[in-house]
Design a protein around this motif. Structure first.
Motif, PDB file in Angstrom:
ATOM      1  N   LYS A 121     -27.085 -54.359  11.444  1.00  0.00           N
ATOM      2  CA  LYS A 121     -26.955 -53.524  10.037  1.00  0.00           C
ATOM      3  C   LYS A 121     -26.304 -54.102   9.054  1.00  0.00           C
ATOM      4  O   LYS A 121     -25.605 -54.695   8.271  1.00  0.00           O
ATOM      5  CB  LYS A 121     -26.228 -52.642  10.208  1.00  0.00           C
ATOM      6  N   VAL A 122     -26.836 -53.553   7.642  1.00  0.00           N
ATOM      7  CA  VAL A 122     -27.026 -54.084   5.673  1.00  0.00           C
ATOM      8  C   VAL A 122     -26.757 -53.149   5.085  1.00  0.00           C
ATOM      9  O   VAL A 122     -26.873 -51.861   5.195  1.00  0.00           O
ATOM     10  CB  VAL A 122     -27.367 -55.377   5.464  1.00  0.00           C
ATOM     11  N   LEU A 123     -25.745 -53.227   4.745  1.00  0.00           N
ATOM     12  CA  LEU A 123     -25.449 -52.213   3.785  1.00  0.00           C
ATOM     13  C   LEU A 123     -26.226 -52.768   2.251  1.00  0.00           C
ATOM     14  O   LEU A 123     -25.871 -53.957   1.757  1.00  0.00           O
ATOM     15  CB  LEU A 123     -23.461 -51.987   2.655  1.00  0.00           C
ATOM     16  N   ALA A 124     -26.476 -52.062   1.145  1.00  0.00           N
ATOM     17  CA  ALA A 124     -27.375 -52.483   0.143  1.00  0.00           C
ATOM     18  C   ALA A 124     -26.675 -52.014  -0.762  1.00  0.00           C
ATOM     19  O   ALA A 124     -26.797 -50.294  -0.812  1.00  0.00           O
ATOM     20  CB  ALA A 124     -29.026 -52.228  -0.396  1.00  0.00           C
ATOM     21  N   ALA A 125     -25.902 -52.127  -2.128  1.00  0.00           N
ATOM     22  CA  ALA A 125     -25.809 -51.854  -3.103  1.00  0.00           C
ATOM     23  C   ALA A 125     -25.333 -52.600  -4.368  1.00  0.00           C
ATOM     24  O   ALA A 125     -26.101 -53.492  -4.528  1.00  0.00           O
ATOM     25  CB  ALA A 125     -23.707 -51.543  -2.665  1.00  0.00           C
ATOM     26  N   TYR A 126     -25.038 -51.978  -5.618  1.00  0.00           N
ATOM     27  CA  TYR A 126     -25.350 -52.685  -6.706  1.00  0.00           C
ATOM     28  C   TYR A 126     -23.782 -51.755  -7.523  1.00  0.00           C
ATOM     29  O   TYR A 126     -23.457 -50.922  -7.348  1.00  0.00           O
ATOM     30  CB  TYR A 126     -26.287 -52.477  -7.496  1.00  0.00           C
TER      31      TYR A 126
END
Length: 429
Positions: A121-126
């Motif tokens: 599971k991954v978290l995607a952010a900016y």
């Protein structure tokens, strides 16, 4: 690599375990497997990486699927944590601005579009200052595939049964040397590094494409990658990597190497070794289990003599053999590992522990297997330690089961270890 129980309506390969109720609060619970168990043609999944391996793994791809958890109500809390961590790792530098979460995804590593090699599971952010630069963070607490929970649970509980001081390793008061052969998405080594502050984890992966996939598409720490000379491929992690992984990525060492070559050229003494090394044809290479191979003999010398523990992931399809022990022709290609399971267990037990000493007495140590719930896998465990000190199956099982409760508490695990220990426990003679 694993196979799902009951994946064909015609074959009931493995009944689901109902002995221990699943913990739904675990984000990696098998309850959520329906979110990512699909095909490339599924509308919910899309390919984020696809390339052809020259190391026998065929077409390597990473498929992304939406994750229902954590829900959006929890995202602001994570955004605040990211902001706080950035301030701690970059004091006086406020240029990054506010962090924004795009969402969470399952990322599934697949070989040849068929076998599901790994799921994370991954978290995607900016950040506001760089809205076009999205970064991924693999969620280290989330072990999505049951056999990984089995390997971690049974391995740590067995070592603790040999009087290994696990709590001191968890607290960072002593080093724990770990070797992982086979990388996949890297969820097991990342899980161990995040839970055990004293863990120094070396990872061996033969395929550079798998390493690239885990870093670029599955959010594994880039700073962990090593060069053939034994140095870091990146001399200094960037600010985002420091924000996400400081305190963890310094203890991960990801080597591109053949497992046998790595073991033969290594002098480290390991407390624990995990082996999960299937190729693109879903086969466990013979060189990693042949009793006459240099690999097993060298592996024995790399294990700590008092508590050294090896855990091997195997397909547990041996119950599907014909009465004469042969593999049904219809399963020959689908389940290629089945006919080797008993041989692998015997090879590891004989070479790493042995049956008798030169004086005719039994050597210390033991070997056993456990069945993994929900999927067709078996965890093979061989331990050199004498702390368990009994040849009675029930006493050994009770001892390990008792220690598993301690392990669960010490590591603050989101899942129960017991369900990955008591099912199908078979002591190897």
């Amino acid at each position: 690599m694993w196979r799902r129980a009951g994946w064909s309506s015609g074959w009931n390969l493995r009944q689901l375990s109902t002995a221990v109720r699943r913990r739904i609060e675990d984000e990696g619970d098998w309850f959520y497997s329906s979110e990512w168990w699909g095909t490339e043609s599924d509308g919910d999944g899309h390919t984020v990486l696809r390339s052809t391996s020259d190391k026998g793994n065929g077409v390597v791809s990473v498929i992304a699927y939406p994750s229902s958890r954590p829900s959006e109500v929890y995202w602001p809390t994570m955004e605040k944590w990211l902001q706080k961590r950035y301030a701690e790792t970059n004091p006086g530098d406020e240029r990054k601005g506010r962090f924004n979460i795009l969402g969470y995804q399952w990322r599934v590593l697949r070989f040849n579009g068929v076998t599901r090699q790994s799921t994370v599971k991954v978290l995607a952010a900016y950040t506001d200052s760089e809205p076009g630069s999205v970064f991924l963070m693999q969620q280290p607490h989330c072990l999505a595939v049951p056999y990984l929970k089995s390997m971690a649970s049974i391995g740590l509980a067995t070592m603790a049964s040999c009087n290994y001081d696990l709590k001191s390793a968890v607290d960072g008061k002593k080093k724990m040397e770990v070797l992982c052969i086979g990388h996949g998405g890297g969820s097991l080594p990342l899980f161990l590094a995040s839970k055990i502050q004293g863990a120094q984890i070396h990872i061996v992966e033969i395929d550079p494409l798998v390493i690239s996939a885990s870093v670029q598409a599955m959010g594994f720490p880039a700073f962990s990658v090593m060069t053939p000379s034994g140095n870091r491929a990146v001399s200094k992690p960037n600010s985002i990597d420091e924000l996400l992984w400081k305190g963890t990525h310094e203890r991960l060492y990801l080597h591109e190497s053949d497992a046998e070559k790595f073991i033969l050229n290594n002098t480290n003494l390991y407390d624990m070794i995990f082996i999960d090394a299937y190729d693109g044809e879903d086969i466990f290479p013979r060189a990693l289990w042949d009793p006459d191979s240099p690999f097993l003999k060298a592996l024995s010398n790399r294990l700590h003599p008092e508590h050294g523990t090896v855990v091997v992931n195997l397909h547990s399809d041996s119950e599907l053999l014909n009465p004469d022990g042969s593999v049904p022709s219809v399963l020959e290609q689908i389940l290629p590992m089945g006919k080797y399971v008993s041989q692998v267990g015997r090879a590891y037990k004989d070479v790493l522990v042995g049956n008798t000493s030169s004086s005719g007495e039994k050597n210390s140590g033991l070997g056993f297997t456990v069945s993994v719930p929900w999927v067709c896998n078996t965890s093979l465990v061989v331990c050199k330690g004498s702390g368990i000190g009994n040849s009675n199956r029930d006493i050994i099982l009770d001892n390990i089961a008792s220690k598993s409760i301690e392990v669960e508490h010490i590591l603050n695990l989101p899942f129960s270890c017991l369900q990955y220990i008591k099912r199908g426990f078979i002591l190897l003679d």
